[in-house]
Motif scaffolding. Structure first.
Motif, PDB file in Angstrom:
ATOM      1  N   GLU A  42      26.247  19.641  45.401  1.00  0.00           N
ATOM      2  CA  GLU A  42      25.225  20.652  45.140  1.00  0.00           C
ATOM      3  C   GLU A  42      24.453  20.340  43.862  1.00  0.00           C
ATOM      4  OE1 GLU A  42      27.409  24.296  45.148  1.00  0.00           O
ATOM      5  OE2 GLU A  42      27.493  24.439  47.337  1.00  0.00           O
ATOM      6  N   ALA A  43      25.161  19.895  42.812  1.00  0.00           N
ATOM      7  CA  ALA A  43      24.481  19.551  41.564  1.00  0.00           C
ATOM      8  C   ALA A  43      23.580  18.336  41.747  1.00  0.00           C
ATOM      9  CB  ALA A  43      25.514  19.290  40.469  1.00  0.00           C
ATOM     10  N   TYR A  71      38.890  25.260  49.731  1.00  0.00           N
ATOM     11  CA  TYR A  71      37.742  24.366  49.593  1.00  0.00           C
ATOM     12  C   TYR A  71      36.740  24.590  50.726  1.00  0.00           C
ATOM     13  CZ  TYR A  71      40.980  21.809  46.534  1.00  0.00           C
ATOM     14  OH  TYR A  71      41.863  21.459  45.545  1.00  0.00           O
ATOM     15  N   ILE A 106      28.597  18.246  34.999  1.00  0.00           N
ATOM     16  CA  ILE A 106      27.467  18.938  35.628  1.00  0.00           C
ATOM     17  C   ILE A 106      26.608  19.629  34.580  1.00  0.00           C
ATOM     18  CG2 ILE A 106      26.822  20.827  37.181  1.00  0.00           C
ATOM     19  CD1 ILE A 106      29.161  20.088  38.942  1.00  0.00           C
ATOM     20  N   LYS A 134      23.744  26.529  34.276  1.00  0.00           N
ATOM     21  CA  LYS A 134      24.686  25.408  34.195  1.00  0.00           C
ATOM     22  C   LYS A 134      24.661  24.742  32.825  1.00  0.00           C
ATOM     23  CE  LYS A 134      24.933  24.085  39.101  1.00  0.00           C
ATOM     24  NZ  LYS A 134      24.078  25.149  39.659  1.00  0.00           N
ATOM     25  N   ASP A 182      30.947  20.715  44.442  1.00  0.00           N
ATOM     26  CA  ASP A 182      30.138  21.000  43.254  1.00  0.00           C
ATOM     27  C   ASP A 182      29.250  19.808  42.905  1.00  0.00           C
ATOM     28  OD1 ASP A 182      31.213  23.526  42.981  1.00  0.00           O
ATOM     29  OD2 ASP A 182      32.774  22.895  41.575  1.00  0.00           O
ATOM     30  N   TYR A 183      29.792  18.607  43.004  1.00  0.00           N
ATOM     31  CA  TYR A 183      29.004  17.412  42.703  1.00  0.00           C
ATOM     32  C   TYR A 183      27.832  17.284  43.672  1.00  0.00           C
ATOM     33  CZ  TYR A 183      32.395  15.405  39.371  1.00  0.00           C
ATOM     34  OH  TYR A 183      33.199  15.152  38.295  1.00  0.00           O
ATOM     35  N   THR A 238      36.106  18.267  43.224  1.00  0.00           N
ATOM     36  CA  THR A 238      34.753  18.131  42.693  1.00  0.00           C
ATOM     37  C   THR A 238      33.678  17.883  43.737  1.00  0.00           C
ATOM     38  OG1 THR A 238      35.037  15.737  42.363  1.00  0.00           O
ATOM     39  CG2 THR A 238      35.711  17.191  40.561  1.00  0.00           C
TER      40      THR A 238
END
Length: 538
Positions: free
Chosen positions: A185-186, A217, A149, A123, A182-183, A179
Motif C-alpha cells: 500500500e505504501a 493478515y 514507511i 505517515k 503495508d509495504y 510487512t
C-alpha cells in the motif's frame, strides 16, 4: 692437565672459538649468521619506524553533524513541523528540491528565517523528520524496517530520491508476512515500483499458502488488492481454483466479522462461520445482488468461474452458498456441456500455440507442495473433459503423463492424441517466505497419446525443498469472453432461486458440505490429494 690436553685433536690455531668451545668441543653459529640476523632485525625495525600510522579522528562529516545539526550552531533558518522546531541551515536544506525551490524562487519563504511546514500525511512522524533532517548533515541514514514507511513518506515530501531508493531497498529486503500488505500500500501511494513489485510477488506466492491460515493478515487486504491477486496468472494456488473461492468467501466474511477466529468454539456453531453463514441466510437473493454484497462484485468477477465447476462437490458448495448469481454460472455450465459432447465426436483440436496473454488469462491454476525429493505422483481431480493427467516428480525430473486405463474408458477421451497447453513454475522460499529461486518451463503446447509421458523440466540444484509447484493448465480452447456483470445487473433477478440448479445434486459424504478427506486410489503410488484443507503444509 694431561686429561684436558689429550682432547686437543687439532692445533690451537685451527680453532676460532673461545677457550670454552675449544675445551668442550662445541661450536656456536658463525658470527656471519649472527650479523645477518641483526641486519634483518634492524631492517624490520627501521621499516616499522618509517611506516606512518593512521588513526581515525573525528571526521568532517561527524563534526558537521555534531556541531551544525545536533548543537545547531550558526543556524540561519528555523523549521517548524509537527509541533517541533529544528534550527537548521539553508545551504544544507537546499539538497532537497523542495527546499531549493522554496529558498531560491519567488516564494515568500525565500527571505524568511522561520518556516512552518504543515504536514497532512499521517505517515510522517517526528522520528522520520529527525532522521531525514539529520541526513542533510551526514553521508548516511539509519532506516529501521519498522520506520521505513514513515521515512519513505518524509523523503517523498522533500523529493529526496536517494533516500527513497534506500527505503525501497530496505522494503524489498524485509518483505514478509508482517510487512507485505503495508509495504504494498505504501509503495502504491508513493510510487515506489520496485518495492511494489516485491510485495505483490510475495503476496502472489503466499496468499493461499500462508494468509489463508492466518486471518489476522487476510482481513487487512483491501478490495483492490484482493482483486488484483485473484486476477494474476502467477498466483500460487494450492489444490485447484476452488481454493480461491473458499479463500474469497472467508475474506468477505472477515469484512463483516473482523473478530472471527476459526479456533474459537463459538465460531464453530452454525451461522457463525463462513462455511454456513451465507448458505443459511433467510434471503434467497444471491448475496452479490444484495446491498451488502454489491461492494464485493469485482473480487468475485476476478474468479475464473469456469474452473470452479469441474467437480460435483465444488458445484454443490457454490450453489448452497448462494453468493454468486446464477446468471454468472449458466454460460460456463453450457460451455462445459458443449465441450463434453464434442470431445470425442468432432475433429476439433485442443488449445495450441495460443498467445501468451490468452493462455494466462484462461488457464486453470493449480498447485502443490513437494516437502522432500522422494518419488511423488499426483493429479488434481475434477472432470477434465476425458483427459486424465498425472504429474510425476522423480530424481529431480518433473514429468507429465496422460493416464488411460481400460476400465475407466467410459469416462476418458478415446482420441488417440489430445492437445493441451501447460506452464509449470517451481519455487523455493527463504526464511521470510520470499522467492529465493524459481524455475519455469515457459508455456508449452503438448500432444500426448494414451499412457504417453513427457519430461517437463530438470530441477535446478538451487531449488531447495520444500518446493512450491505452480501449474497453469488449459485443456479446452477458451470460450469467447462473456459480457461483464456490473452492479446494475443486480436489478435483473432470475425468477428461479439459484438453489434450484443443484436441487438434484447429491454429496458423496451424505450431506456434509466439506470435501472428502479420503484420497481416491488411482493406481500404485497415485492419489487424488483432494481434502478439506485447501492449502499445503508449508
Amino acid at each position: 692437565m694431561g686429561q684436558m690436553t689429550s682432547r686437543l685433536r687439532y692445533p690451537l690455531h685451527a680453532y676460532t672459538g673461545s677457550v670454552a668451545e675449544i675445551i668442550t668441543g662445541r661450536k656456536r653459529k658463525r658470527n656471519e649468521d649472527s650479523d645477518s640476523s641483526n641486519d634483518e632485525n634492524n631492517s624490520a625495525l627501521e621499516k616499522s619506524l618509517s611506516t606512518p600510522k593512521k588513526k581515525k579522528l573525528l571526521t568532517t562529516t561527524q563534526y558537521i553533524y555534531q556541531a551544525l545539526y545536533k548543537e545547531e550552531k550558526n543556524s540561519d533558518v528555523t523549521v517548524l513541523a509537527l509541533g517541533k522546531a529544528w534550527r537548521l541551515h539553508k545551504v544544507y536544506l537546499c539538497q532537497s528540491p523542495y527546499f531549493f525551490s522554496m529558498f531560491n524562487g519567488s516564494w515568500k519563504e525565500s527571505c524568511q528565517d522561520f518556516i512552518h511546514i504543515r504536514i497532512a500525511d499521517n505517515k510522517i512522524t517526528l522520528d522520520a523528520l529527525e532522521a531525514v533532517f539529520g541526513s542533510f548533515y551526514s553521508d548516511e541514514i539509519e532506516i529501521e524496517p519498522k520506520k521505513v514507511i514513515s521515512i519513505l513518506a518524509t523523503a517523498t515530501l522533500f523529493q529526496l530520491e536517494g533516500i527513497i531508493d534506500k527505503c525501497s531497498e530496505v522494503m524489498t529486503e524485509t518483505t514478509n508476512a508482517e510487512t507485505a500488505i503495508d509495504y504494498y500500500e505504501a509503495a502504491c501511494q508513493y510510487g515506489v515500483q520496485n518495492a511494489k513489485k516485491a510485495a505483490f510477488e510475495w503476496l502472489e506466492t503466499n496468499l493461499v499458502g500462508y494468509y489463508f491460515k492466518y486471518v489476522k493478515y487476510l482481513k487487512l487486504i483491501n478490495e483492490e488488492l484482493i482483486t488484483a491477486l485473484l486476477s494474476s496468472p502467477n498466483l500460487y494456488v494450492f489444490q485447484t481454483e476452488f481454493s480461491l473461492y473458499i479463500l474469497l468467501r472467508l475474506w468477505m466474511y472477515l469484512k463483516f466479522f473482523p473478530n472471527y477466529k476459526p479456533d474459537d468454539d463459538f465460531c464453530k456453531l452454525p451461522g457463525n462461520n463462513p462455511q454456513t453463514y451465507f448458505a443459511e441466510r433467510s434471503d434467497k437473493t444471491p448475496f452479490l445482488h444484495t446491498a451488502d454484497g454489491r461492494e464485493f462484485i469485482k473480487p468475485f468477477q476476478a474468479l475464473r468461474i469456469q474452473h470452479l465447476l469441474n467437480h460435483n462437490i465444488d458445484l454443490k458448495l457454490v450453489v448452497q452458498d448462494n453468493i454468486i448469481p446464477m446468471e454468472w454460472l449458466h454460460p460456463h455450465i453450457m460451455s462445459h456441456w458443449s465441450s463434453v459432447l464434442k470431445v470425442d465426436h468432432y475433429a476439433e483440436e485442443g488449445p495450441k500455440d495460443l498467445q501468451e496473454e490468452i493462455f494466462l488469462k484462461n488457464s486453470m491454476r493449480c498447485g502443490r507442495v513437494l516437502q522432500d525429493p522422494s518419488y511423488q505422483k499426483w493429479r488434481w481431480t475434477g472432470f477434465n473433459f476425458g483427459l486424465d493427467l498425472i504429474l510425476i516428480a522423480d530424481s529431480g525430473v518433473l514429468s507429465i503423463k496422460r493416464h488411460h486405463r481400460n476400465e475407466y474408458e467410459r469416462l476418458l477421451s478415446l482420441k488417440n492424441k489430445r492437445q493441451f497447453m501447460i506452464r509449470v513454475t517451481i519455487t523455493s522460499l527463504n526464511e521470510q517466505r520470499q522467492r529465493s529461486y524459481s524455475q519455469t518451463t515457459g508455456i508449452m503446447s503438448l500432444e500426448l497419446e494414451k499412457n504417453e509421458d513427457v519430461s517437463l523440466l530438470m530441477m535446478h540444484p538451487k531449488l531447495v525443498h520444500p518446493l512450491l509447484i505452480s501449474v497453469n493448465l488449459l485443456i479446452n480452447p477458451p470460450i469467447p469472453e462473456l459480457k461483464p456483470i456490473t452492479e446494475n445487473s443486480s436489478e435483473e433477478k432470475n425468477s428461479n432461486p439459484i438453489s434450484d440448479i443443484g436441487e438434484n445434486l447429491s454429496l458423496a459424504n451424505n450431506g456434509n458440505s466439506s470435501r472428502s478427506n479420503s484420497p481416491t486410489r488411482i493406481g500404485a503410488g497415485e492419489s487424488d490429494d483432494r481434502n478439506n484443507n485447501v492449502v499445503g503444509n508449508f
